[in-house]
Design a protein around this motif. Structure first.
Motif, PDB file in Angstrom:
ATOM      1  N   ARG A 310      -3.092  -2.971  -0.372  1.00 42.93           N
ATOM      2  CA  ARG A 310      -2.589  -2.969  -1.738  1.00 42.93           C
ATOM      3  C   ARG A 310      -3.668  -4.146  -2.430  1.00 42.93           C
ATOM      4  O   ARG A 310      -3.962  -5.045  -1.821  1.00 42.93           O
ATOM      5  CB  ARG A 310      -1.167  -3.639  -1.868  1.00 42.93           C
ATOM      6  CG  ARG A 310      -0.293  -2.688  -1.302  1.00 42.93           C
ATOM      7  CD  ARG A 310       1.191  -3.171  -1.655  1.00 42.93           C
ATOM      8  NE  ARG A 310       2.194  -2.305  -1.201  1.00 42.93           N
ATOM      9  CZ  ARG A 310       3.340  -2.580  -1.227  1.00 42.93           C
ATOM     10  NH1 ARG A 310       3.911  -3.776  -1.904  1.00 42.93           N
ATOM     11  NH2 ARG A 310       4.433  -1.696  -0.650  1.00 42.93           N
ATOM     12  N   ASP A 314      -2.532  -3.782 -10.905  1.00 38.32           N
ATOM     13  CA  ASP A 314      -1.423  -2.753 -10.667  1.00 38.32           C
ATOM     14  C   ASP A 314      -0.712  -2.776  -9.655  1.00 38.32           C
ATOM     15  O   ASP A 314       0.437  -2.687  -9.762  1.00 38.32           O
ATOM     16  CB  ASP A 314      -2.233  -1.476 -11.012  1.00 38.32           C
ATOM     17  CG  ASP A 314      -2.745  -1.360 -12.493  1.00 38.32           C
ATOM     18  OD1 ASP A 314      -2.506  -2.005 -13.234  1.00 38.32           O
ATOM     19  OD2 ASP A 314      -3.760  -0.498 -12.399  1.00 38.32           O
ATOM     20  N   GLN A 315      -1.266  -2.938  -8.710  1.00 36.66           N
ATOM     21  CA  GLN A 315      -0.271  -3.190  -7.084  1.00 36.66           C
ATOM     22  C   GLN A 315       0.478  -4.324  -7.307  1.00 36.66           C
ATOM     23  O   GLN A 315       1.604  -4.084  -7.007  1.00 36.66           O
ATOM     24  CB  GLN A 315      -1.579  -3.094  -6.189  1.00 36.66           C
ATOM     25  CG  GLN A 315      -0.595  -3.162  -4.889  1.00 36.66           C
ATOM     26  CD  GLN A 315       0.209  -1.314  -4.663  1.00 36.66           C
ATOM     27  OE1 GLN A 315      -0.459  -0.659  -4.788  1.00 36.66           O
ATOM     28  NE2 GLN A 315       1.478  -1.672  -4.271  1.00 36.66           N
ATOM     29  N   SER A 318       3.364  -3.554  -9.600  1.00 41.62           N
ATOM     30  CA  SER A 318       4.219  -2.627  -9.012  1.00 41.62           C
ATOM     31  C   SER A 318       5.250  -3.310  -7.974  1.00 41.62           C
ATOM     32  O   SER A 318       6.296  -2.999  -7.840  1.00 41.62           O
ATOM     33  CB  SER A 318       3.666  -1.561  -8.148  1.00 41.62           C
ATOM     34  OG  SER A 318       4.315  -0.529  -7.664  1.00 41.62           O
ATOM     35  N   ASP A 319       4.830  -4.255  -7.016  1.00 39.85           N
ATOM     36  CA  ASP A 319       5.418  -5.035  -6.149  1.00 39.85           C
ATOM     37  C   ASP A 319       6.446  -5.762  -6.995  1.00 39.85           C
ATOM     38  O   ASP A 319       7.559  -5.868  -6.581  1.00 39.85           O
ATOM     39  CB  ASP A 319       4.597  -5.883  -5.135  1.00 39.85           C
ATOM     40  CG  ASP A 319       3.605  -4.842  -4.505  1.00 39.85           C
ATOM     41  OD1 ASP A 319       3.933  -3.777  -4.046  1.00 39.85           O
ATOM     42  OD2 ASP A 319       2.781  -5.585  -4.137  1.00 39.85           O
ATOM     43  N   SER A 321       7.817  -5.173  -9.937  1.00 37.85           N
ATOM     44  CA  SER A 321       8.777  -4.566 -10.246  1.00 37.85           C
ATOM     45  C   SER A 321       9.825  -3.951  -9.246  1.00 37.85           C
ATOM     46  O   SER A 321      11.073  -3.921  -9.616  1.00 37.85           O
ATOM     47  CB  SER A 321       8.158  -3.065 -11.136  1.00 37.85           C
ATOM     48  OG  SER A 321       7.484  -3.610 -12.144  1.00 37.85           O
ATOM     49  N   ILE A 322       9.440  -3.475  -8.026  1.00 40.02           N
ATOM     50  CA  ILE A 322      10.246  -3.104  -7.001  1.00 40.02           C
ATOM     51  C   ILE A 322      11.102  -4.146  -6.599  1.00 40.02           C
ATOM     52  O   ILE A 322      12.428  -4.250  -6.328  1.00 40.02           O
ATOM     53  CB  ILE A 322       9.291  -2.597  -5.866  1.00 40.02           C
ATOM     54  CG1 ILE A 322       8.879  -1.180  -6.212  1.00 40.02           C
ATOM     55  CG2 ILE A 322      10.294  -2.290  -4.669  1.00 40.02           C
ATOM     56  CD1 ILE A 322       7.568  -0.832  -5.310  1.00 40.02           C
TER      57      ILE A 322
END
Length: 509
Positions: A310, A314-315, A318-319, A321-322
């Motif tokens: 990762r 952006d990554q 994304s992490d 948000s999850i």
């Protein structure tokens, strides 16, 4: 206050004028009623004792119940006294006085029972050994029979032994469960006997201390603490000593111990908590600080090692948000768990069935005792058989009538003993069923409290975890457990920062 049974022995040489004035005095009492016998009968008792050369002439018992008691129940007490001190209840004089008691909640009726110290027919003198203990035995047995509240007397240990000796183990067990801790030591102390008693009641004292210690640590007010302890099937109330709070069983009211001893805390701290006003249960807001001593932020090398595949903004987004979605799910789940109501203790079907059977047997026992009393009254009032009855043809008829009444009284006595034995067995069974039900109830409460404790911890840590993610999004690469660990570290640091600093004496100049 309790049922008081007090016995007095009137000396033959002192006369009985004073006691007769008291018994017949209507000025000090709202009403006076001779339920059995007359003042002349008391005078005859006195004369018989003088003729026999006895030291004492009349035994005088005062029966003063704290709770309401009717005349049939008074007959029951008289029957027990007659059985204990070996006299014929039919030759007793019973006087009922109605008088306002000093205690507001005490009943206003009491009775006087007077029996000659010497039986005029047999010449036997009334028993007097350990009379005070016997009085308490009769009082405790009567309280049990009438559903009155037990109260500790001066000779409770001896009373428990006496009840067992009389095959009244059910009453002895109830009395021992109610007062064994108080007999041994004051309310704040703990002994081996208390520990064993709590086991018999379904409470494991070491586990209970652990539970209460955790509750006191989490509680924010007296109301909060009382609510949490009530979930364990117990109640908190103020003790007799200043700043002392005690924990008791919610079902039986049996003392468990002093709250501060169970919690392993100072008495003043527990008292301050109990007197504190209800505060909000909202979790503390984390302070917006990037102080590295308050939070351990993973290095870029750690992040790269943990998530080498990762990279980039952006990554990380994304992490985050999850992870935020996972935290939201955890929060929703914890909220639902806290909505789970704490179960209340309720008797099992077996306990309800046994209690119903006991009530029916108690009613039957009362009816049998009343029947026995009526038969005894009828026998007492039956015309005696004199020599002149036989020429008139009524001697045999009277004799048969007396024999029939005596036989019916014997049958009634056997019936009373049979029902009493059955009640004793049912009471013992009920006690065992209550212990088993309490054990299951406590296990259920502990499981609910464990889930509530974890849910509360989750709701405290999730807002802090969100704040950490907003401050340092890169930590999301280390996973949810790592972020929650950071939240717990910050929570502890915030708590420690609020404690007052203590200057060491050695640092002073």
């Amino acid at each position: 206050m309790q049922m008081i049974i007090k016995g007095l022995r009137i000396r033959s040489k002192s006369g009985i004028s004073r006691i007769l004035r008291h018994l017949t005095n209507g000025d000090d009492n709202e009403s006076v009623a001779f339920l059995r016998g007359t003042a002349a009968d008391i005078q005859d008792m006195h004369k018989d004792s003088i003729a026999k050369g006895a030291t004492y002439s009349v035994r005088h018992w005062i029966i003063a119940p704290h709770e309401m008691m009717d005349r049939p129940q008074m007959r029951h007490v008289l029957g027990m006294l007659a059985e204990e001190f070996i006299f014929d209840a039919r030759r007793a004089v019973v006087v009922e006085h109605r008088k306002k008691r000093a205690t507001e909640d005490a009943t206003d009726v009491h009775w006087h029972v007077l029996v000659g110290e010497v039986d005029p027919e047999t010449g036997r003198v009334l028993k007097s050994s350990f009379d005070r203990v016997v009085h308490e035995v009769v009082a405790r047995a009567s309280e049990y029979a009438f559903g009155h509240r037990f109260v500790l007397g001066k000779h409770t240990k001896s009373v428990i032994k006496g009840l067992r000796k009389r095959n009244l183990a059910c009453i002895a067990d109830r009395l021992e469960n109610a007062f064994s801790s108080t007999i041994a030591l004051p309310a704040e102390a703990f002994t081996h006997a208390q520990h064993q008693e709590k086991k018999r009641l379904g409470h494991n004292l070491p586990d209970l201390r652990h539970e209460i210690k955790d509750i006191v640590a989490r509680a924010q007010s007296g109301d909060d603490l009382s609510r949490l302890i009530s979930a364990l099937g117990m109640v908190v109330r103020q003790g007799d000593k200043p700043e002392t709070w005690i924990v008791a069983d919610a079902v039986d009211g049996v003392l468990i111990g002093a709250l501060h001893r169970l919690a392993g805390a100072r008495k003043s701290e527990v008292s301050a908590l109990m007197m504190a006003a209800q505060r909000t249960n909202a979790p503390p807001e984390p302070k917006n600080s990037a102080d590295p001593t308050r939070m351990v932020v993973p290095t870029p090398q750690q992040i790269e090692t943990a998530k080498p595949q990762r990279a980039g903004h952006d990554q990380t987004a994304s992490d985050a948000s999850i992870l935020l979605a996972d935290l939201q799910a955890m929060e929703a789940s914890a909220t639902e768990i806290l909505k789970t109501p704490v179960p209340a203790f309720s008797p099992s079907p077996a306990m309800r069935s046994t209690k119903k059977a006991i009530r029916e047997q108690v009613s039957e026992l009362s009816n049998s005792r009343n029947l026995r009393w009526d038969l005894a009254e009828e026998l007492w009032n039956a015309p005696s058989v004199r020599w002149w009855c036989y020429p008139l043809g009524i001697g045999r008829r009277r004799q048969r009538r007396i024999a029939d009444l005596e036989q019916r009284i014997d049958v009634a006595d056997g019936r009373i003993r049979e029902i009493a034995a059955r009640i004793s067995a049912q009471e013992s069974r009920l006690l065992s069923e209550e212990k088993a039900a309490k054990t299951l109830f406590i296990e259920k409460i502990r499981e609910v409290n464990r889930k509530h404790r974890l849910a509360t911890e989750t709701l405290t840590l999730v807002p802090i975890a969100r704040s950490i993610i907003r401050e340092t999004p890169e930590v999301t690469a280390m996973g949810k457990d790592h972020v929650l660990g950071l939240a717990k570290t910050r929570l502890v640091a915030d708590f420690n920062s609020q404690l007052p600093s203590v200057e060491s004496p050695g640092m002073r100049l």
